[in-house]
Motif scaffolding. Structure first.
Motif, short mmCIF file in Angstrom:
data_model
loop_
_atom_site.label_atom_id
_atom_site.label_comp_id
_atom_site.label_asym_id
_atom_site.label_seq_id
_atom_site.Cartn_x
_atom_site.Cartn_y
_atom_site.Cartn_z
N GLU A 174 0.83 -1.20 0.00
CA GLU A 174 0.00 0.00 0.00
C GLU A 174 0.86 1.25 0.00
OE1 GLU A 174 -3.69 1.94 2.60
OE2 GLU A 174 -2.68 0.11 3.26
N GLU A 175 1.92 1.25 0.78
CA GLU A 175 2.80 2.42 0.84
C GLU A 175 3.47 2.69 -0.50
OE1 GLU A 175 5.48 1.65 4.00
OE2 GLU A 175 3.95 1.69 5.58
N SER A 176 3.91 1.64 -1.16
CA SER A 176 4.56 1.80 -2.47
C SER A 176 3.57 2.34 -3.50
CB SER A 176 5.12 0.47 -2.95
OG SER A 176 6.09 -0.02 -2.05
N ALA A 177 2.33 1.85 -3.45
CA ALA A 177 1.32 2.32 -4.39
C ALA A 177 0.99 3.79 -4.16
CB ALA A 177 0.07 1.47 -4.27
N LYS A 178 0.94 4.21 -2.89
CA LYS A 178 0.66 5.62 -2.61
C LYS A 178 1.80 6.52 -3.07
CE LYS A 178 -2.53 5.03 1.27
NZ LYS A 178 -2.80 5.30 2.72
N ILE A 179 3.03 6.03 -2.94
CA ILE A 179 4.18 6.81 -3.43
C ILE A 179 4.09 7.00 -4.94
CG2 ILE A 179 6.69 6.77 -3.73
CD1 ILE A 179 6.88 5.38 -1.03
N ASP A 180 3.58 5.98 -5.64
CA ASP A 180 3.43 6.07 -7.09
C ASP A 180 2.21 6.87 -7.51
OD1 ASP A 180 5.70 4.57 -7.42
OD2 ASP A 180 4.62 2.66 -7.55
N GLY A 181 1.45 7.39 -6.54
CA GLY A 181 0.31 8.24 -6.85
C GLY A 181 -1.01 7.53 -6.96
N CYS A 182 -1.10 6.30 -6.48
CA CYS A 182 -2.35 5.53 -6.56
C CYS A 182 -3.24 5.88 -5.37
CB CYS A 182 -2.03 4.04 -6.58
SG CYS A 182 -3.44 3.00 -7.02
N ASN A 183 -4.52 6.10 -5.63
CA ASN A 183 -5.46 6.41 -4.55
C ASN A 183 -5.98 5.13 -3.90
OD1 ASN A 183 -7.34 5.38 -6.36
ND2 ASN A 183 -8.05 7.40 -7.01
N ASP A 184 -6.86 5.29 -2.91
CA ASP A 184 -7.33 4.12 -2.15
C ASP A 184 -8.10 3.14 -3.02
OD1 ASP A 184 -6.21 5.03 0.21
OD2 ASP A 184 -7.98 6.20 0.76
N LEU A 185 -8.96 3.66 -3.91
CA LEU A 185 -9.71 2.76 -4.79
C LEU A 185 -8.79 2.01 -5.74
CD1 LEU A 185 -12.89 4.87 -5.65
CD2 LEU A 185 -12.71 2.91 -4.11
N GLY A 186 -7.78 2.71 -6.25
CA GLY A 186 -6.83 2.07 -7.14
C GLY A 186 -6.04 0.98 -6.43
N ILE A 187 -5.64 1.25 -5.18
CA ILE A 187 -4.92 0.24 -4.40
C ILE A 187 -5.79 -0.98 -4.18
CG2 ILE A 187 -3.91 -0.25 -2.14
CD1 ILE A 187 -3.11 2.71 -2.01
N PHE A 188 -7.07 -0.75 -3.89
CA PHE A 188 -7.98 -1.85 -3.60
C PHE A 188 -8.23 -2.72 -4.83
CE2 PHE A 188 -12.45 -3.38 -3.33
CZ PHE A 188 -12.27 -4.32 -2.33
N PHE A 189 -8.56 -2.07 -5.96
CA PHE A 189 -8.94 -2.82 -7.16
C PHE A 189 -7.74 -3.35 -7.94
CE2 PHE A 189 -12.86 -0.31 -6.56
CZ PHE A 189 -13.78 -1.34 -6.60
N LYS A 190 -6.64 -2.63 -7.97
CA LYS A 190 -5.51 -3.01 -8.81
C LYS A 190 -4.47 -3.87 -8.09
CE LYS A 190 -5.86 1.09 -11.75
NZ LYS A 190 -5.14 2.31 -12.25
N ILE A 191 -4.41 -3.76 -6.75
CA ILE A 191 -3.37 -4.46 -6.01
C ILE A 191 -3.95 -5.50 -5.06
CG2 ILE A 191 -1.45 -4.20 -4.39
CD1 ILE A 191 -0.97 -1.45 -5.56
N MET A 192 -4.85 -5.06 -4.18
CA MET A 192 -5.34 -5.95 -3.13
C MET A 192 -6.24 -7.06 -3.65
SD MET A 192 -3.78 -4.96 -0.54
CE MET A 192 -2.88 -3.56 0.14
N LEU A 193 -7.21 -6.73 -4.51
CA LEU A 193 -8.13 -7.74 -5.00
C LEU A 193 -7.44 -8.84 -5.82
CD1 LEU A 193 -11.49 -5.98 -5.97
CD2 LEU A 193 -10.96 -7.40 -4.00
N PRO A 194 -6.52 -8.50 -6.73
CA PRO A 194 -5.83 -9.59 -7.43
C PRO A 194 -5.06 -10.52 -6.49
CG PRO A 194 -5.54 -7.52 -8.61
CD PRO A 194 -6.19 -7.18 -7.31
N LEU A 195 -4.49 -9.96 -5.42
CA LEU A 195 -3.77 -10.80 -4.46
C LEU A 195 -4.72 -11.62 -3.60
CD1 LEU A 195 -1.02 -8.28 -3.28
CD2 LEU A 195 -0.74 -10.22 -4.84
N ALA A 196 -5.96 -11.18 -3.51
CA ALA A 196 -6.94 -11.85 -2.64
C ALA A 196 -7.80 -12.86 -3.39
CB ALA A 196 -7.84 -10.81 -1.98
#
Length: 294
Positions: A174-196
């Motif tokens: 999550e921290e890396s995604a925020k550094i790259d400019g990703c918002n909370d929805l982007g983190i959830f849909f693009k990073i967390m859901l695929p891993l889950a």
């Protein structure tokens, strides 16, 4: 000396593995044989069903029970209702459960501990049948398919498993995604859901089975029998067949009630058994990863 000890340990390990496999095979057979008996009984003839209490393969093959169950178009409408309710309900439940689980897994969420306590409290205590009915009635969804979905849209146990899964993921993602400019929805849909995905597959199966087996909610909230799901219709078929035999109806017209019961179990179970292999590879991983970390 060391070599002998090693040989003894390896022999003991092999014996333990053999004994363990035998015990597991016996347990598997104990679970499988009753279901095989149910399938065989559903395809048995009237005379064979009366003569044999237990069978693994019918000697006289008959489709009378299934012809009786499928003799009316109402059963196909009930199947359509159950399939639609299961599909829509599972999607709605997964959207609500995954978003709530992800939010509660974030330590910086204000009021997180209070909400988690309320979730656990609802898992232990519920309002009961009458308060739930009054809530559904006040929502205006009596005699609506939404009455089968919304009251059970989020299961506390499933949400806790998925929340623990999200908590097990590294915070660095999550921290890396925020550094790259990703918002909370982007983190959830693009990073967390695929891993889950393992957890999503597991929880989806839990929800799908629950929606497919809907019976009591349909009895309580659906006043129109044309909207009944398959489970309620199958129960009505069993009751009607038993009543007709009690009144002395011809056995050639109505198969034995016991055979119809077996066929009803098969019709109600097989669709979920067909879905299970598609999520089996994710099942153990999703359940274990969601249950390890509290």
């Amino acid at each position: 000396m060391i070599q002998r000890s090693s040989n003894k340990e390896s022999l003991g390990s092999r014996l333990f593995a053999i004994a363990n496999n035998l015990i597991l095979i016996l347990i598997a057979l104990a679970c499988l044989l009753p279901f095989i008996n149910i399938i065989a009984s559903s395809f048995s003839s009237t005379q064979e069903m009366m003569e044999r209490r237990f069978m693994l393969f019918p000697t006289t093959f008959s489709l009378d029970a299934y012809k009786y169950i499928l003799s009316t178009s109402t059963i196909f409408k009930g199947l359509a209702v159950s399939i639609g309710t299961t599909a829509v309900g599972t999607v709605v439940s997964m959207i609500l459960t995954s978003t709530m689980a992800y939010g509660l897994s974030r330590k910086y969420l204000p009021g997180r501990n209070v909400i988690n306590f309320l979730v656990v409290f609802s898992l232990l205590f519920s309002g009961g049948m009458i308060p739930t009915f009054l809530v559904v009635k006040s929502m205006g969804i009596i005699n609506s398919y939404w009455a089968l979905i919304l009251p059970v849209a989020i299961n506390a146990f499933n949400m806790i498993i998925m929340r623990n899964f999200f908590q097990a993921l590294p915070d660095d993602l999550e921290e890396s995604a925020k550094i790259d400019g990703c918002n909370d929805l982007g983190i959830f849909f693009k990073i967390m859901l695929p891993l889950a995905l393992p957890s999503i597959a597991t929880i989806s199966l839990f929800y799908a089975v629950a929606y497919w087996n809907t019976y009591m909610n349909a009895i309580l909230y659906l006043t129109d029998s044309a909207k009944w799901p398959i489970q309620v219709l199958l129960r009505q078929i069993v009751i009607v067949s038993s009543g007709m035999q009690a009144e002395g109806a011809s056995v050639d017209i109505v198969p034995p009630a016991q055979t119809i019961k077996m066929a009803v179990i098969v019709v109600a179970t097989v669709p979920m058994l067909i879905c299970y292999p598609f999520v089996q590879k994710h099942f153990n991983k999703g359940a274990l990863m969601g249950a390890v970390k509290g």
